[in-house]
Design a protein around this motif. Structure first.
Motif, short mmCIF file in Angstrom:
data_model
loop_
_atom_site.label_atom_id
_atom_site.label_comp_id
_atom_site.label_asym_id
_atom_site.label_seq_id
_atom_site.Cartn_x
_atom_site.Cartn_y
_atom_site.Cartn_z
N HIS A 46 107.85 61.84 13.41
CA HIS A 46 108.00 61.21 14.73
C HIS A 46 107.80 62.28 15.80
CE1 HIS A 46 110.20 58.51 12.00
NE2 HIS A 46 109.95 57.54 12.86
N LYS A 47 106.57 62.39 16.29
CA LYS A 47 106.22 63.50 17.19
C LYS A 47 107.05 63.54 18.47
CE LYS A 47 101.56 64.69 15.74
NZ LYS A 47 100.16 64.94 16.18
N GLU A 48 107.35 62.38 19.03
CA GLU A 48 108.14 62.35 20.27
C GLU A 48 109.53 62.92 20.04
OE1 GLU A 48 108.23 58.52 22.04
OE2 GLU A 48 106.08 58.48 22.51
N ASP A 49 110.10 62.61 18.90
CA ASP A 49 111.44 63.12 18.59
C ASP A 49 111.39 64.61 18.25
OD1 ASP A 49 112.69 60.72 19.07
OD2 ASP A 49 112.55 60.04 17.00
N LEU A 50 110.28 65.07 17.70
CA LEU A 50 110.12 66.50 17.45
C LEU A 50 110.10 67.25 18.78
CD1 LEU A 50 109.57 68.95 15.64
CD2 LEU A 50 107.14 68.36 15.70
N ASN B 180 112.81 70.03 20.07
CA ASN B 180 112.40 71.34 20.58
C ASN B 180 112.92 71.57 22.00
OD1 ASN B 180 111.03 71.99 18.24
ND2 ASN B 180 109.05 71.27 18.98
N GLY B 181 112.93 70.50 22.79
CA GLY B 181 113.43 70.61 24.16
C GLY B 181 114.92 70.93 24.21
N ILE B 182 115.65 70.51 23.19
CA ILE B 182 117.08 70.79 23.12
C ILE B 182 117.34 72.21 22.63
CG2 ILE B 182 119.22 70.21 21.90
CD1 ILE B 182 118.22 67.28 21.82
N THR B 183 116.63 72.60 21.58
CA THR B 183 116.95 73.87 20.92
C THR B 183 116.27 75.09 21.54
OG1 THR B 183 115.16 73.51 19.30
CG2 THR B 183 117.37 72.73 18.71
N HIS B 184 115.05 74.92 22.06
CA HIS B 184 114.29 76.09 22.52
C HIS B 184 114.97 76.91 23.61
CE1 HIS B 184 110.09 74.92 20.75
NE2 HIS B 184 111.03 75.07 19.84
N ARG C 9 104.34 67.86 7.76
CA ARG C 9 104.85 69.12 8.32
C ARG C 9 103.69 70.06 8.68
NH1 ARG C 9 110.78 70.85 6.19
NH2 ARG C 9 111.67 68.76 6.16
N LEU C 10 102.70 70.11 7.81
CA LEU C 10 101.55 70.98 8.08
C LEU C 10 100.77 70.48 9.30
CD1 LEU C 10 100.13 71.68 4.50
CD2 LEU C 10 101.75 73.03 5.83
N ASN C 11 100.59 69.17 9.38
CA ASN C 11 99.79 68.60 10.47
C ASN C 11 100.50 68.66 11.83
OD1 ASN C 11 97.71 67.95 8.70
ND2 ASN C 11 98.53 65.91 8.27
N SER C 12 101.82 68.87 11.80
CA SER C 12 102.56 68.94 13.07
C SER C 12 102.44 70.31 13.72
CB SER C 12 104.05 68.63 12.82
OG SER C 12 104.68 69.69 12.14
N GLN C 13 101.84 71.27 13.00
CA GLN C 13 101.76 72.64 13.50
C GLN C 13 100.36 72.99 14.00
OE1 GLN C 13 103.32 75.16 10.30
NE2 GLN C 13 105.34 74.95 11.21
#
Length: 241
Positions: A80-84, A88-92, A162-166
């Motif tokens: 789920h790209k939007e949730d990813l 990231n917006g929370i943790t970064h 996972r690979l395609n998300s990078q």
């Protein structure tokens, strides 16, 4: 102090390179993955935000002891790209603060180099604070094989998600100063590391000069400006294509 940005796709061997730099060359490592685990511990602000955002989406978000179920969270966000992006917006921001604090510590300790070990170095624009960037890459087939061996709980579809998300290996190569090809043996990889370390090792004179404010400020500014210019040129080139 020279900040070396080390990055690479999942299961490409970045951690192997990081350990070699620490054990063989005694370089301090600022490990983003380690910091990322620390900032989402119960009681941390990022933990509270993650629970608030994902509690209604992931039924098994929390383990019995209250810690995040990292496996369930990872499986969800990598499909789920939007949730990813939300994660990231929370943790970064929390991760960045902890990383800068650690880099400052090594600078004050007088180290000539430190390694900023970050999977999302370019995606997070952290290459802008690095004097040198190094990417570890391997073939996609080997990457998939290593990932499924390392994480046997993943299905092939989950692993590919996972690979395609990078970022692609091609883009990493275009944005990196040095490339480590991890398609062969450890001996071969170690030889490549040795070659890179010899090339980037700053002189003692430069290290001493960087502790004088005027020289240090100019050096830091030139690094940031050159990275921003390089990124602008790459974006222009991509747009032209």
């Amino acid at each position: 102090m020279l900040v070396v940005g080390l990055t690479g796709g999942i299961a490409c061997g970045k951690s192997t390179v990081s350990r070699r730099l620490r054990d063989k060359y005694k370089l301090p490592i600022v490990d983003a993955d380690k910091i990322a685990r620390q900032v989402v511990e119960p009681g941390q602000n990022a933990y509270d935000q993650i629970v608030l955002y994902f509690k209604d989406k992931i039924p098994n978000l929390l383990l019995e002891d209250g810690h995040l179920n990292r496996e369930a969270l990872g499986k969800w966000v990598f499909s789920h790209k939007e949730d990813l992006q939300a994660l990231n917006g929370i943790t970064h921001p929390a991760i960045r603060y902890a990383m800068f604090k650690e880099i400052g510590y090594y600078y004050l300790k007088g180290y000539r180099m430190c390694v900023l070990d970050v999977p999302l170095l370019f995606e997070g624009n952290l290459d802008s604070i690095c004097g040198v960037t190094v990417s570890v890459i391997c073939t996609q087939e080997l990457q998939l094989e290593r990932l499924m061996t390392r994480n046997p709980e993943l299905s092939e579809e989950d692993a590919k998600n996972r690979l395609n998300s990078q970022m692609s290996a091609e883009e990493r190569m275009a944005r990196s100063d040095y490339i480590l090809q991890n398609n062969s043996t450890l001996v071969d990889l170690y030889e490549q590391i040795e070659s890179v370390v010899k090339k980037i090792q700053p002189s003692k004179l430069r290290t001493v000069l960087e502790y004088f404010p005027p020289f240090g400020a100019v050096s830091a500014s030139s690094i940031v400006m050159s990275r921003l210019l390089m990124k602008k040129l790459q974006n222009k080139k991509s747009s032209a294509v």
